[in-house]
Motif scaffolding. Structure first.
Motif, PDB file in Angstrom:
ATOM      1  N   ALA A 208       0.864  -1.175   0.000  1.00 10.51           N
ATOM      2  CA  ALA A 208       0.000   0.000   0.000  1.00 10.51           C
ATOM      3  C   ALA A 208       0.903   1.228   0.000  1.00 10.51           C
ATOM      4  N   PRO A 209       0.598   2.272  -0.769  1.00  6.40           N
ATOM      5  CA  PRO A 209       1.550   3.371  -0.997  1.00  6.40           C
ATOM      6  C   PRO A 209       1.799   4.182   0.268  1.00  6.40           C
ATOM      7  N   LEU A 210       2.977   4.066   0.824  1.00  6.77           N
ATOM      8  CA  LEU A 210       3.406   4.829   1.991  1.00  6.77           C
ATOM      9  C   LEU A 210       4.707   5.550   1.636  1.00  6.77           C
TER      10      LEU A 210
ATOM     11  N   TRP B 150     -14.875 -11.610  10.280  1.00  5.53           N
ATOM     12  CA  TRP B 150     -14.356 -11.328   8.940  1.00  5.53           C
ATOM     13  C   TRP B 150     -12.841 -11.189   8.975  1.00  5.53           C
ATOM     14  N   GLU B 151     -12.185 -11.761   7.980  1.00  2.00           N
ATOM     15  CA  GLU B 151     -10.731 -11.668   7.909  1.00  2.00           C
ATOM     16  C   GLU B 151     -10.290 -10.212   7.775  1.00  2.00           C
ATOM     17  N   VAL B 152      -9.211  -9.873   8.460  1.00  2.00           N
ATOM     18  CA  VAL B 152      -8.599  -8.553   8.315  1.00  2.00           C
ATOM     19  C   VAL B 152      -7.783  -8.574   7.027  1.00  2.00           C
ATOM     20  N   PHE B 153      -8.299  -7.945   5.993  1.00  2.00           N
ATOM     21  CA  PHE B 153      -7.652  -8.024   4.677  1.00  2.00           C
ATOM     22  C   PHE B 153      -7.988  -6.754   3.883  1.00  2.00           C
ATOM     23  N   PRO B 154      -7.404  -5.602   4.247  1.00  3.06           N
ATOM     24  CA  PRO B 154      -7.733  -4.357   3.548  1.00  3.06           C
ATOM     25  C   PRO B 154      -7.456  -4.387   2.047  1.00  3.06           C
ATOM     26  N   GLU B 155      -6.543  -5.236   1.605  1.00  3.38           N
ATOM     27  CA  GLU B 155      -6.250  -5.297   0.166  1.00  3.38           C
ATOM     28  C   GLU B 155      -7.479  -5.674  -0.654  1.00  3.38           C
ATOM     29  N   SER B 156      -8.476  -6.265  -0.018  1.00  3.75           N
ATOM     30  CA  SER B 156      -9.706  -6.610  -0.725  1.00  3.75           C
ATOM     31  C   SER B 156     -10.330  -5.383  -1.384  1.00  3.75           C
ATOM     32  N   ILE B 157     -10.190  -4.211  -0.757  1.00  4.05           N
ATOM     33  CA  ILE B 157     -10.745  -2.985  -1.338  1.00  4.05           C
ATOM     34  C   ILE B 157     -10.072  -2.690  -2.672  1.00  4.05           C
ATOM     35  N   PHE B 158      -8.761  -2.772  -2.702  1.00  2.00           N
ATOM     36  CA  PHE B 158      -8.024  -2.553  -3.948  1.00  2.00           C
ATOM     37  C   PHE B 158      -8.477  -3.531  -5.025  1.00  2.00           C
ATOM     38  N   GLN B 159      -8.575  -4.805  -4.677  1.00  2.00           N
ATOM     39  CA  GLN B 159      -8.933  -5.819  -5.661  1.00  2.00           C
ATOM     40  C   GLN B 159     -10.328  -5.583  -6.235  1.00  2.00           C
ATOM     41  N   MET B 160     -11.288  -5.180  -5.395  1.00  2.00           N
ATOM     42  CA  MET B 160     -12.645  -4.977  -5.898  1.00  2.00           C
ATOM     43  C   MET B 160     -12.775  -3.685  -6.691  1.00  2.00           C
ATOM     44  N   LEU B 161     -12.033  -2.660  -6.318  1.00  2.00           N
ATOM     45  CA  LEU B 161     -12.013  -1.453  -7.142  1.00  2.00           C
ATOM     46  C   LEU B 161     -11.453  -1.760  -8.526  1.00  2.00           C
ATOM     47  N   LYS B 162     -10.408  -2.589  -8.567  1.00  2.00           N
ATOM     48  CA  LYS B 162      -9.859  -2.982  -9.864  1.00  2.00           C
ATOM     49  C   LYS B 162     -10.876  -3.797 -10.665  1.00  2.00           C
TER      50      LYS B 162
ATOM     51  N   ILE C 289      -7.501   3.148   3.410  1.00  3.66           N
ATOM     52  CA  ILE C 289      -7.320   4.366   2.620  1.00  3.66           C
ATOM     53  C   ILE C 289      -6.103   4.232   1.710  1.00  3.66           C
ATOM     54  N   GLY C 290      -5.039   3.597   2.212  1.00  7.33           N
ATOM     55  CA  GLY C 290      -3.869   3.348   1.369  1.00  7.33           C
ATOM     56  C   GLY C 290      -4.192   2.475   0.175  1.00  7.33           C
ATOM     57  N   GLN C 291      -5.052   1.480   0.356  1.00  6.66           N
ATOM     58  CA  GLN C 291      -5.434   0.606  -0.756  1.00  6.66           C
ATOM     59  C   GLN C 291      -6.282   1.352  -1.790  1.00  6.66           C
ATOM     60  N   VAL C 292      -7.070   2.310  -1.353  1.00  2.77           N
ATOM     61  CA  VAL C 292      -7.831   3.133  -2.303  1.00  2.77           C
ATOM     62  C   VAL C 292      -6.876   3.960  -3.151  1.00  2.77           C
ATOM     63  N   LEU C 293      -5.875   4.547  -2.513  1.00  5.10           N
ATOM     64  CA  LEU C 293      -4.887   5.317  -3.273  1.00  5.10           C
ATOM     65  C   LEU C 293      -4.125   4.417  -4.232  1.00  5.10           C
ATOM     66  N   ARG C 294      -3.824   3.209  -3.806  1.00  7.73           N
ATOM     67  CA  ARG C 294      -3.152   2.252  -4.682  1.00  7.73           C
ATOM     68  C   ARG C 294      -3.965   2.008  -5.942  1.00  7.73           C
ATOM     69  N   ALA C 295      -5.275   1.824  -5.783  1.00  5.87           N
ATOM     70  CA  ALA C 295      -6.144   1.620  -6.957  1.00  5.87           C
ATOM     71  C   ALA C 295      -6.180   2.869  -7.824  1.00  5.87           C
ATOM     72  N   GLN C 296      -6.277   4.017  -7.202  1.00  7.83           N
ATOM     73  CA  GLN C 296      -6.317   5.267  -7.956  1.00  7.83           C
ATOM     74  C   GLN C 296      -5.043   5.440  -8.776  1.00  7.83           C
ATOM     75  N   ARG C 297      -3.907   5.104  -8.185  1.00  8.41           N
ATOM     76  CA  ARG C 297      -2.636   5.247  -8.894  1.00  8.41           C
ATOM     77  C   ARG C 297      -2.493   4.239 -10.023  1.00  8.41           C
ATOM     78  N   GLU C 298      -3.263   3.169  -9.976  1.00  4.04           N
ATOM     79  CA  GLU C 298      -3.237   2.192 -11.069  1.00  4.04           C
ATOM     80  C   GLU C 298      -4.338   2.463 -12.101  1.00  4.04           C
ATOM     81  N   GLY C 299      -4.918   3.647 -12.042  1.00  4.87           N
ATOM     82  CA  GLY C 299      -5.816   4.077 -13.098  1.00  4.87           C
ATOM     83  C   GLY C 299      -7.296   3.901 -12.831  1.00  4.87           C
ATOM     84  N   VAL C 300      -7.683   3.443 -11.649  1.00  5.68           N
ATOM     85  CA  VAL C 300      -9.100   3.282 -11.349  1.00  5.68           C
ATOM     86  C   VAL C 300      -9.690   4.650 -11.014  1.00  5.68           C
ATOM     87  N   ASP C 301     -10.840   4.953 -11.601  1.00  2.00           N
ATOM     88  CA  ASP C 301     -11.518   6.216 -11.349  1.00  2.00           C
ATOM     89  C   ASP C 301     -12.322   6.085 -10.059  1.00  2.00           C
TER      90      ASP C 301
END
Length: 492
Positions: free
Chosen positions: A21-23, A354-366, A408-420
């Protein structure tokens, strides 16, 4: 509470920050037009269940049944938002939020679901919208967050095709009264949850367990989703941004490379993540992966329905909390798949299991952003339920704070990979009634003492305030900086 395997004993484990996640990052990295908010729902927070002409909802009925809710709790008072909304909005403003998402109770506006309008109920939402705007909080109004009027349930509820017209009438009433001030509208909240949990699994209102009820309700919700959008656009053709929200989970096979588990994962994805999304794009239901749907839905789909299911939404609300691991099961028809609980897999999990897995947000945005003609995405719900520790007037919730940072970091990660993606809403603003789980799990940025209704902004809410004020999130221990002392009262 969060359960950690022996190898993960740090209260802020690295599991919150998978896959780079972008830090460091700050609010400025998301752009000046990004929406920052928190969310709430009528039945979970308002209370005032029989106040000033409000009619009963299916959740009022469901919570009266013994054994449906843990500790036999209910939402008759909840967080008393109906009487305390100004206090809660003051706290939201103090945290630096720019947006507030809430839902209207259909039966507060239309006690019978149709017909005569309860002016006192509609006046409440009028005051609520004005109170948001007075605090520079942009109101995001969700038309339906699961609390169907009881009077309509008695007439078939979501299993009746008539609900498409009933819902359209309700949407028009709300648009005419509030459309001059509300710009952002969400039609439905998580249709797969209120249809599946309420009509197939029976664990949510109205408590049905019938495949036919599930399929008819699902199809009518798909039609109402589009028809509600059209009703709003007809009245607000130029001023409104119209969306709807989808529950979703990143799905992975229990045994990667195992053909049965891989196929089960594709079927589960079709049902849980794609079922309500693809009809809005004109793609129809995902029957290729779930062929049983074809003949089961034939009895409910009428000529012209596939065109009626389409609607050009301005945004999709992505509502994600976790990932799920899928295993083939020969005992569950339709998808032939089961979900493997986090506890069985030995991974960190929350009070909801529920599993603690914030990366799921990035994957679903993608995943959602990859659809051709997909609209802008907004994370309209994201959060975690962990135990709170109250000490000397402060509520320490380090795990929730870490989850919020990572999400929030995973959302920025998706945004930086081109997701609107244009916004992030934390679930939830305050602690509230968590449906079948009652008042046990706490998701709020604001702690609520349900006996006294005292509010205390938690450390997670104070971190959110500092982040929105410009604090930089850094790697390692620096990512969990000491929270600055409140510059204004945080207890009410």
């Amino acid at each position: 509470m969060i359960k950690l395997p022996p190898q993960l004993t740090d209260p802020l484990p690295a599991a919150f920050y998978p896959n780079s996640a972008p830090l460091p990052f700050s609010r400025a990295d998301f752009g000046p037009d990004f929406h920052w908010g928190a969310a709430a729902a009528a039945y979970q927070t308002e209370g005032a269940w029989q106040h000033q002409g409000k009619g009963p909802s299916i959740w009022d009925d469901f919570t009266r049944r013994k054994g449906t809710i843990r500790r036999n709790e209910h939402g008759r008072v909840a967080a008393d938002f109906y009487n305390r909304y100004e206090t809660d909005l003051d706290l939201a403003q103090g945290m630096g939020l720019t947006d507030f998402r809430f839902s209207a109770a259909w039966s507060r506006v239309l006690p019978e679901g149709v017909g005569a309008v309860n002016r006192r109920g509609l006046d409440f939402y009028d005051r609520l919208v004005d109170a948001c705007l007075e605090r520079d909080l942009s109101p995001w109004l969700t038309l339906y967050h699961w609390d169907l009027p009881s009077a309509l349930q008695a007439r078939g509820g979501w299993t009746s095709r008539n609900i498409v017209g009933w819902f359209s009438e309700y949407a028009q009433i709300m648009a005419r009264r509030l459309g001059d001030r509300v710009q952002n509208w969400a039609v439905l909240n998580e249709p797969m949850v209120f249809v599946g949990a309420g009509h197939l699994l029976g664990v949510h209102a109205p408590g049905r367990r019938h495949l036919g009820a599930f399929l008819s309700a699902a199809h009518h919700a798909t039609l109402a989703q589009a028809e509600g959008g059209r009703a709003l656009r007809a009245i607000l053709p130029d001023s409104a941004s119209i969306g709807t929200t989808f529950s979703c989970s990143y799905l992975t096979p229990h045994r990667p490379g195992n053909g049965n588990d891989e196929a089960a994962t594709r079927r589960a994805d079709a049902l849980l993540n794609r079922f309500f999304v693809e009809p809005t794009l004109g793609l129809g239901y995902p029957v290729a992966e779930l062929p049983a749907l074809r003949w089961l839905l034939e009895r409910y789909i009428k000529p012209g329905d596939e065109q009626r299911m389409k609607f050009d939404f301005d945004f999709w609300g992505v509502q994600n909390y976790t990932r799920e691991v899928v295993r083939f099961s020969p005992w569950l028809p339709l998808q032939w798949a089961t979900l493997v609980p986090a506890k069985q897999r030995g991974v960190p999990y929350t009070d909801m299991g529920w599993e603690v897995f914030p990366e799921s947000i990035f994957q679903m945005l993608k995943q959602f952003g990859a659809y051709p003609n997909a609209p802008r995405l907004v994370v309209t719900e994201s959060g975690s339920a962990f135990p709170d520790v109250s000490t000397n007037g402060r509520v320490h919730d380090s795990a929730r704070r870490a989850y919020l940072q990572a999400a929030i970091g995973q959302v920025l990660r998706a945004q930086r990979e081109g997701v609107d993606v244009g916004g992030y809403f934390s679930w939830s603003l305050t602690d509230n009634f968590e449906w079948a789980e009652g008042y046990g799990p706490r998701f709020g940025l604001i702690h609520v003492d349900y006996e006294t209704q005292e509010r205390i902004v938690k450390d997670s809410g104070l971190w959110y305030r500092d982040f929105l004020g410009g604090q930089v999130v850094r790697a390692g221990n620096e990512a969990h900086q000491t929270i600055s002392e409140p510059s204004q009262p945080t207890k009410f």
